[in-house]
Write an enzyme that holds these catalytic residues in place. Structure first.
Site, PDB file in Angstrom:
ATOM      1  CG  MET A 209      -2.143  -0.683   1.213  1.00 21.41           C
ATOM      2  SD  MET A 209      -3.306   0.161   2.303  1.00 21.41           S
ATOM      3  CE  MET A 209      -3.352  -0.955   3.632  1.00 21.41           C
ATOM      4  CG  HIS A 210       2.712   3.040  -3.001  1.00 18.08           C
ATOM      5  ND1 HIS A 210       2.509   1.808  -3.549  1.00 18.08           N
ATOM      6  CD2 HIS A 210       2.844   3.891  -4.037  1.00 18.08           C
ATOM      7  CE1 HIS A 210       2.522   1.903  -4.869  1.00 18.08           C
ATOM      8  NE2 HIS A 210       2.717   3.162  -5.197  1.00 18.08           N
ATOM      9  NE  ARG A 211      -1.429   3.885  -6.592  1.00 16.03           N
ATOM     10  CZ  ARG A 211      -0.240   4.058  -7.158  1.00 16.03           C
ATOM     11  NH1 ARG A 211       0.463   5.136  -6.923  1.00 16.03           N
ATOM     12  NH2 ARG A 211       0.245   3.164  -7.992  1.00 16.03           N
ATOM     13  CG  HIS A 242       6.125   2.809  -1.202  1.00 13.09           C
ATOM     14  ND1 HIS A 242       6.380   4.143  -1.005  1.00 13.09           N
ATOM     15  CD2 HIS A 242       6.274   2.587  -2.529  1.00 13.09           C
ATOM     16  CE1 HIS A 242       6.655   4.705  -2.172  1.00 13.09           C
ATOM     17  NE2 HIS A 242       6.598   3.780  -3.121  1.00 13.09           N
ATOM     18  CG  ASP A 283      -2.132   1.225  -2.660  1.00  9.39           C
ATOM     19  OD1 ASP A 283      -0.999   0.778  -2.953  1.00  9.39           O
ATOM     20  OD2 ASP A 283      -2.311   2.054  -1.747  1.00  9.39           O
TER      21      ASP A 283
END
Ligand code: UDP
Length: 364
Positions: A209-211, A242, A283
């Site tokens: 996940m990094h958004r 991330h 994501d």
């Protein structure tokens, strides 16, 4: 003699440029005169997000490193544009090749076009329609000044035609990220370390996940992780974190015996994990493509995608960003009841060769 400058800046770029550079190298070995320069913008600069990929994917040392990392979106864009303009004035190519949708893609295409240098965009034409994502802005601006679109899907071709670009600029060639995936698959390796010691094929999940929409609000990040832990029936979850996500995750201090956090993994280790997983929760756009081709169930924590073929023909499903929506999908994966990869046209490992053939013909 055609001269090309190829740009890479951030993690998802490296797997996209590697096969193109390998084709340049093999053409040079075969005695064809193709001159290229590899420019690293420095957008991602630490080993885990950059250097390791050069080693694992056999990408040669860049001819130039622009050191354009850090800062806000605008600061980074400006720093890269200034440094890349200088690079182009000193080493003017016939064409600049940019890939994907990161800040470097946008900055370098603008700097090139303003110097009247042609631009080729690898992965051109894809659209999510979601202007809250910086990547969508990068795609739209880059495509608006692109001379050669190298596209991954018929949907990208459609988007470009609809936007009024002429047919002769659109080259449907497939996906260089999948060239890399297929070439590297025999070399995937189990990650080292105690965390991964008891890994059981098909009996764990991988998540990334990094958004901003998922990770910038600590409480929504926590709610999503809780929902994942609840829905995965006590199976281990491996989560390479991330750098964008690390701070908020640390602040939350989530501890659960089934949640295994680690630093970003090398390409060969990460895709080993994905290939052998029960499912992937992500994501990332690139991960949905790789999971699809490896026929691994994939849940995307977004409301939209610029890669609809991963949903229509691949193993991907758009879950959205509401943690309450996850459970039914996880139940299906747990039961082994999931759609199979149906094959995506031209994602066959030969895309880079098609691109280079077209470019060499156009500029010789
Ligand atoms: N990846 C990796 N190590 C990790 C996480 C991802 O090598 O720990 C790879 C993944 O296989 C894919 C790419 O990084 O090739 C995706 O990059 P990212 O998620 O940063 O970008 P996006 O695809 O969302 O633009």
């Amino acid at each position: 003699m055609p001269t090309f400058t190829i740009v890479a800046g951030a993690r998802p770029n490296f797997m996209k440029i590697a096969p193109i550079i390998h084709v340049f190298q093999s053409q040079q070995k075969a005695g064809l005169v193709v001159h290229y320069r590899l420019v690293h913008t420095g957008q991602h600069y630490d080993r885990k997000m950059s250097g390791d990929f050069f080693d694992q994917l056999n990408i040669p040392e860049p001819h130039a490193n622009l050191g354009g990392g850090g800062g806000t979106q605008a600061e980074q864009t400006a720093a890269i544009m200034i440094a890349f303009e200088k690079e182009l004035l000193e080493n003017r190519p016939d064409l600049v090749i940019v890939v994907g949708d990161v800040t470097s893609t946008l900055a370098c295409s603008i700097a090139a076009k303003k110097l009247q240098i042609d631009v080729a965009h690898v992965e051109g034409g894809i659209r999510s329609g979601d202007l809250s994502m910086p990547e969508e802005i990068n795609r739209m601006v880059t495509d608006s000044i692109t001379d050669h679109f190298f596209t991954t899907s018929e949907i990208a071709n459609y988007n470009l035609r609809k936007a009024g670009f002429s047919e002769d600029k659109i080259h449907f060639v497939g996906n260089t990220m999948i060239d890399t995936l297929l070439a590297q698959m025999p070399f995937f390796k189990k990650p080292e370390g105690q965390t991964f010691e008891n890994l059981q094929t098909g009996n764990y999940f991988v998540m990334t996940m990094h958004r901003p929409a998922n990770v910038d609000q600590e409480q929504s990040l926590k709610a999503m992780i809780d929902a994942i832990l609840e829905g995965t029936g006590g199976l281990p979850i491996f989560f390479p974190v991330h750098p964008r996500t690390a701070k908020n995750l640390q602040n939350l201090g989530i501890e659960d015996p089934n949640l295994h956090l680690c630093e970003p993994l090398g390409y060969l280790e990460f895709n080993y994990l994905v290939k052998n997983a029960k499912g992937v929760i992500t994501d990332s756009g690139g991960v949905t493509e790789e999971a699809s081709v490896m026929n691994v169930p994939c849940l995307t924590l977004r409301d939209n995608t610029e890669r609809p073929e991963t949903v229509n023909l691949g193993t991907n499903v758009l879950v959205g960003t509401d943690p309450k929506k996850l459970k039914p999908y996880l139940d299906k994966i747990m039961k082994g009841d999931w759609k199979k990869y149906q094959g995506i046209p031209l994602w066959d490992g030969k895309t880079a060769k098609r691109i280079v053939d077209i470019l060499v013909k156009s500029y010789s």
